[in-house]
Enzyme design. Structure first.
Site, PDB file in Angstrom:
ATOM      1  N   HIS A 131      -6.055  11.669   7.480  1.00 32.00           N
ATOM      2  CA  HIS A 131      -6.380  10.589   8.124  1.00 32.00           C
ATOM      3  C   HIS A 131      -7.476  11.079   9.478  1.00 32.00           C
ATOM      4  O   HIS A 131      -8.192  12.053   9.213  1.00 32.00           O
ATOM      5  CB  HIS A 131      -5.610   9.537   8.623  1.00 32.00           C
ATOM      6  CG  HIS A 131      -4.909   8.968   7.529  1.00 32.00           C
ATOM      7  ND1 HIS A 131      -5.655   8.617   6.087  1.00 32.00           N
ATOM      8  CD2 HIS A 131      -3.554   8.458   7.179  1.00 32.00           C
ATOM      9  CE1 HIS A 131      -4.487   7.893   5.262  1.00 32.00           C
ATOM     10  NE2 HIS A 131      -3.567   7.683   5.987  1.00 32.00           N
ATOM     11  N   SER A 166       1.413   5.502  -1.495  1.00 26.61           N
ATOM     12  CA  SER A 166       0.543   6.770  -1.953  1.00 26.61           C
ATOM     13  C   SER A 166       0.487   6.869  -3.487  1.00 26.61           C
ATOM     14  O   SER A 166       1.333   6.424  -4.002  1.00 26.61           O
ATOM     15  CB  SER A 166       1.393   7.912  -1.222  1.00 26.61           C
ATOM     16  OG  SER A 166       0.536   9.205  -1.842  1.00 26.61           O
ATOM     17  N   THR A 207      -0.505  12.252  -1.906  1.00 25.94           N
ATOM     18  CA  THR A 207      -1.353  12.900  -2.369  1.00 25.94           C
ATOM     19  C   THR A 207      -1.482  14.127  -1.402  1.00 25.94           C
ATOM     20  O   THR A 207      -1.977  15.104  -2.431  1.00 25.94           O
ATOM     21  CB  THR A 207      -2.762  12.076  -2.433  1.00 25.94           C
ATOM     22  OG1 THR A 207      -2.466  10.944  -3.091  1.00 25.94           O
ATOM     23  CG2 THR A 207      -3.899  13.033  -2.900  1.00 25.94           C
ATOM     24  N   ALA A 208      -1.625  14.017  -0.278  1.00 27.48           N
ATOM     25  CA  ALA A 208      -1.797  15.320   0.428  1.00 27.48           C
ATOM     26  C   ALA A 208      -1.026  16.433  -0.017  1.00 27.48           C
ATOM     27  O   ALA A 208      -1.318  17.730  -0.071  1.00 27.48           O
ATOM     28  CB  ALA A 208      -1.520  15.066   1.812  1.00 27.48           C
ATOM     29  N   LYS A 239       0.946  -1.072  -0.015  1.00 23.79           N
ATOM     30  CA  LYS A 239      -0.115  -0.035   0.113  1.00 23.79           C
ATOM     31  C   LYS A 239       1.001   1.213  -0.119  1.00 23.79           C
ATOM     32  O   LYS A 239       1.761   1.572   1.077  1.00 23.79           O
ATOM     33  CB  LYS A 239      -0.804   0.020   1.344  1.00 23.79           C
ATOM     34  CG  LYS A 239      -1.720   1.233   1.594  1.00 23.79           C
ATOM     35  CD  LYS A 239      -2.910   1.427   0.661  1.00 23.79           C
ATOM     36  CE  LYS A 239      -3.800   2.589   0.968  1.00 23.79           C
ATOM     37  NZ  LYS A 239      -4.549   2.378   2.210  1.00 23.79           N
TER      38      LYS A 239
END
Length: 292
Positions: free
Chosen positions: A154, A58, A110-111, A56
């Site tokens: 989050h 980003s 992504t942030a 997993k």
């Protein structure tokens, strides 16, 4: 899937919820993999070094790993109303932060891409000053005046009020207002060298794990809580409800369009390398793994 796979994902509730059934051996015909739990910046690095089979990461890290890994169309994190926030100690206007220092958790996220998209419009021509801090240190640093603002993700959506902080901008809202698309946060990737058939089997196992989690949420409850030790139960449930959604089960046309749009915009802004359209095609036996 006879050989034991090596996978890595974050200890966040959405990931432990999604992967629990597979990793706990609850899926008939799907041997459990060997699991490493690590924060997203660590798994991004693992993928860039080609260390494990399934990770997993980003979506912002995807352009750097597509030579080794294929994007899998299940298990990831996309959605609406779940974007990162820019927080400040006192209420202010975006222009007040031009040239100020903003704490971010990592540049491969992504942030960070959404922050840069927003900053280009909010502070045209102004220098963007950032400092990387561990995620758990960002809100205290803003509260204590160590930095002028913080970029958070989050569960911080649910808890920033407890630090007395103000939300300057919801970057997810800005993204959705601009594109009308869901927010691409976390991707699941599988090693290309495993081959299309094996990757299709892995995709089926992850999708079955998602469905098992929805059908029997109590089965994973203790495991999820174990790795979310400091998270209140209501925050934990809110986290899962926000980040585990239909796009987690299947990326679909809308999800893939969101990923494509974000990576194209980021490449045009010089923030990531360009990605060929066919490099994002899901691997299946009928659709051999495309070269990146």
């Amino acid at each position: 899937m006879n050989d034991r796979l090596r996978i890595a994902h974050s200890p966040c509730p959405n990931d432990t919820f999604v992967f629990h059934a597979w990793t706990a051996g609850l899926l008939p015909g799907c041997p459990p993999p060997t699991v490493t739990l690590a924060d997203i910046d660590v798994t991004n690095g693992m993928a860039e070094r080609g260390e494990l089979d399934v990770l997993k990461i980003s979506y912002a890290a995807l352009p750097y790993v597509l030579d080794k890994y294929a994007l899998l169309p299940t298990g990831g994190a996309l959605g609406h109303g779940c974007g990162p926030l820019v927080l400040t100690r006192q209420a202010c206007a975006p222009a007040d932060l031009a040239g100020r220092v903003v704490a971010i958790p990592t540049e491969r996220s992504t942030a960070y891409l959404l922050f840069r998209f927003w900053a280009q419009q909010a502070w045209p021509g102004a220098q963007v000053r950032t400092v990387v801090l561990p995620f758990h240190e960002i809100m205290p640093a803003v509260r204590d005046g160590v930095v002028d603002a913080g970029l958070v993700i989050h569960e911080a959506r649910f808890t920033y009020h407890t630090y007395g902080l103000h939300c300057l901008v919801d970057l997810g809202q800005a993204w959705e207002g601009r594109t009308g698309l869901p927010i691409p946060l976390g991707a699941i990737v599988g090693r290309r060298s495993l081959g299309a058939e094996r990757l299709a089997q892995i995709t089926a196992a992850i999708r079955a794990s998602v469905r098992h989690a929805w059908a029997d949420p109590d089965a994973s409850r203790a495991y999820v809580r174990q790795h979310a030790q400091e998270m209140a139960p209501d925050v934990l449930e809110g986290h899962i409800g926000l980040y585990v959604n239909p796009y987690t089960e299947d990326l679909g046309v809308g999800g893939l369009a969101a990923v494509r749009t974000m990576l194209d915009l980021a490449a045009a802004a010089g923030l990531v390398p360009p990605v060929r359209a066919d490099a994002l095609a899901p691997p299946t036996p009928a659709n051999p793994v495309p070269a990146a």
